[in-house]
Write an enzyme that holds these catalytic residues in place. Structure first.
Site, PDB file in Angstrom:
ATOM      1  N   LEU A  74       1.008  -1.323   0.055  1.00 26.52           N
ATOM      2  CA  LEU A  74      -0.008   0.026   0.229  1.00 26.52           C
ATOM      3  C   LEU A  74       0.721   0.836  -0.088  1.00 26.52           C
ATOM      4  O   LEU A  74       2.512   0.887   0.217  1.00 26.52           O
ATOM      5  CB  LEU A  74      -1.532   0.210   1.232  1.00 26.52           C
ATOM      6  CG  LEU A  74      -0.443   0.220   3.002  1.00 26.52           C
ATOM      7  CD1 LEU A  74      -0.161   0.980   2.987  1.00 26.52           C
ATOM      8  CD2 LEU A  74      -1.352  -0.330   3.577  1.00 26.52           C
ATOM      9  N   ARG A  75       0.335   2.151  -0.693  1.00 25.07           N
ATOM     10  CA  ARG A  75       1.103   3.690  -0.210  1.00 25.07           C
ATOM     11  C   ARG A  75       0.565   4.589   0.463  1.00 25.07           C
ATOM     12  O   ARG A  75      -1.145   4.784   0.358  1.00 25.07           O
ATOM     13  CB  ARG A  75       0.823   4.576  -1.561  1.00 25.07           C
ATOM     14  CG  ARG A  75       1.367   3.723  -3.384  1.00 25.07           C
ATOM     15  CD  ARG A  75       1.307   4.137  -4.473  1.00 25.07           C
ATOM     16  NE  ARG A  75      -0.088   3.310  -4.787  1.00 25.07           N
ATOM     17  CZ  ARG A  75      -1.146   4.586  -5.675  1.00 25.07           C
ATOM     18  NH1 ARG A  75      -0.179   4.627  -6.702  1.00 25.07           N
ATOM     19  NH2 ARG A  75      -1.707   3.404  -5.680  1.00 25.07           N
ATOM     20  N   CYS A 135       9.722   4.314   3.400  1.00 23.74           N
ATOM     21  CA  CYS A 135      10.012   3.024   2.570  1.00 23.74           C
ATOM     22  C   CYS A 135      11.047   3.044   1.539  1.00 23.74           C
ATOM     23  O   CYS A 135      12.152   2.431   2.006  1.00 23.74           O
ATOM     24  CB  CYS A 135       8.548   2.626   1.832  1.00 23.74           C
ATOM     25  SG  CYS A 135       7.452   1.907   3.528  1.00 23.74           S
TER      26      CYS A 135
END
Ligand code: NAD
Length: 473
Positions: free
Chosen positions: A156-157, A263
């Site tokens: 997921l972002r 990330c």
């Protein structure tokens, strides 16, 4: 319906837990930070993520979503335990800090009294699933309790985390125990996404390789942007033209200030470190990181090219979060840019729609000179009396500003568009001294001699009036 425990209620854990609850499961989210759990119990989210607040509220009201600091309460009679704790950079060589995962594994082992499947959602170095298995086996209070470990990296972002979780391109599961991986797959069946089951090491590697590839695309287009700028091409059009090619694709080809966040930076570092440790020479990954670092510096280069010196200048910063639609400040380009600009004697006026609190905490932690920073309520206030404006985060609200009004309240109309959100011709028409990232500003360097004092002028970096004004200040 399954009973699920999620360890760690950050961006990934909270979204995972809430979405699984929304899919009809009973979920308990565990975190070691009591304030986080307290505020979640009161319906106040510790993070900003579009759509998440309503989803949490709905599932708490339906009795499917619970929060606790207690592992024993969280583990209860659960079928699945997801580990979703942070794995930041831990060593100066870039290796991942596994302390939080290891502590979660010990916490599980201490309370586990029934058979479960433990699923690792944190991004962890290849082989970590085995480490978790060993820790749990060694620390189990009841050594005969059976358990399996499955890797399930998350893609997921932030900013679209709920949508991404509910509409994944793929679900990756890796385990030595195929039966356990298949059981985890059943949790995801309602999402109707392709599910890939592989071995543990491969699943862990898929996450790093995916993030490193996307970071590479960003650094690639940023290098192309620098060449475009020098040679008079427009990188936005170049990316559009490249993106029509199905083999290339348009995503992650936005030139700008490079990647940041929680990330890409740490994951590229960790992968590079893994390669180093294995005696390899990860030269592409190193170049990706180097280009990314240099990209932020370009803002200061562009500012000083126009203003001469930054001493005594007021620089407006539009956007602080590492990207739009999030309040996450981890490795945000704004932090480096603000630090460098202040170190050159400027003051900054800043605004971000949601990241103010997170930014204040970050600046304090990073020992940034707070006296030189004024937090504003909106973009117009930032522009008031500024010598230059820098677009750092491409929030939608910055795209629809009244730029005539912005220009009219500035001391000098210098606009550095770090995210290419405005149109060159329009900004020039409004009277800005406008510089974007990788959008042609002048003739090819072949007509300029190196070190020529007029070089910058010929390349369009400078306007004479602006230099004089800059030097006067
Ligand atoms: P985060 O920092 O937002 O949240 C981690 C949470 O874990 C924190 O609330 C922390 O208090 C809690 N925690 C730490 N140790 C704990 C323990 N022993 N027991 C219980 N709780 C504990 O992190 P995040 O952004 O959600 O990332 C989590 C993992 O997912 C990381 O490995 C990250 O690389 C990966 N990931 C993140 C994203 C993203 O966009 N943020 C996307 C995909 C994967």
């Amino acid at each position: 319906m399954s009973i699920i425990c999620v360890i760690g209620t950050g961006y990934v854990g909270l979204v995972t837990g809430t979405c699984f609850a929304d899919m009809g499961n009973s979920v308990t989210c565990v975190d070691i930070v009591p304030e986080k759990i307290e505020s979640l119990k009161q319906g106040i989210l510790p993070i900003y993520e579009p759509g998440l607040e309503e989803l949490v509220e709905r599932n708490v009201s339906a009795g499917r979503l619970h929060f606790t600091t207690s592992y024993s309460e969280g583990l209860g009679n659960c079928d699945f335990i997801f580990i979703a704790v942070n794995t930041p950079t831990g060593t100066s060589q870039g290796g991942a800090d596994m302390r939080y995962v290891e502590s979660a594994a010990r916490g599980i082992a201490k309370e586990l009294d029934h058979s479960v499947i433990i699923i690792n959602k944190s991004t962890v170095p290849v082989g970590s699933g085995d480490v978790v298995t060993r820790i749990i086996r060694k620390s189990l209070e009841r050594p005969d309790v059976p358990f399996a470990v499955v890797s399930n990296p998350e893609f997921l972002r932030e900013g679209s985390a709920v949508q991404d979780f509910l509409n994944p391109d793929r679900v990756v599961l890796g385990s030595a125990d195929r039966d356990a991986a298949s059981k985890v797959a059943t949790l995801y069946l309602p999402l109707r996404a392709p599910i890939m089951i592989t071995d543990l090491y491969t699943a862990e590697m898929i996450k790093y390789a995916s993030n490193a590839f996307l970071a590479t695309k960003i650094s690639f287009i940023n290098e192309i942007a620098q060449i475009c700028e020098r040679l008079g091409a427009d990188v936005k059009e170049v990316a559009a033209g490249m993106g029509y090619d199905k083999r290339i694709g348009r995503a992650f080809l936005d030139a700008g200030l490079g990647y940041g966040g929680s990330c890409f930076p740490k994951d590229v570092r960790a992968l590079s470190h893994m390669a180093d440790e294995s005696g390899l020479h990860p030269q592409l990954l190193r170049a990706v990181m180097e280009i990314n670092h240099d990209q932020r510096r370009l803002v200061v280069t562009k500012l000083t090219s126009i203003l001469g010196t930054l001493r005594g200048c007021t620089i407006g910063i539009l956007g602080l979060a590492f990207k739009e639609n999030t309040d996450d400040m981890r490795e945000a380009p704004s932090v480096d840019i603000i630090r460098w600009v202040i170190s050159q004697g400027a003051e900054v006026r800043v605004y971000d729609p949601v990241a103010r609190k997170a930014a204040q905490e970050t600046f304090e932690r990073e020992h940034i000179h707070m006296d030189a920073i004024t937090f504003c309520e909106n973009a117009y206030e930032v522009a008031e009396g500024a010598d230059a404006l820098v677009v750092v985060t491409p929030w939608n609200e910055f795209k629809s500003l009244n730029m005539f009004q912005i220009r009219s309240v500035m001391h000098r109309p210098v606009l550095i568009d770090g995210r290419n959100i405005y149109e060159v011709a329009e900004m020039n028409r409004l009277g800005f001294i406008y510089r974007a990232m990788g959008r042609g500003t002048g003739p090819a360097p072949s007509i300029l001699s190196p070190g020529d004092s007029t070089s910058a002028l010929q390349q369009g970096y400078l306007q004479e009036g602006a230099i004089q004004e800059g030097n006067e200040k």
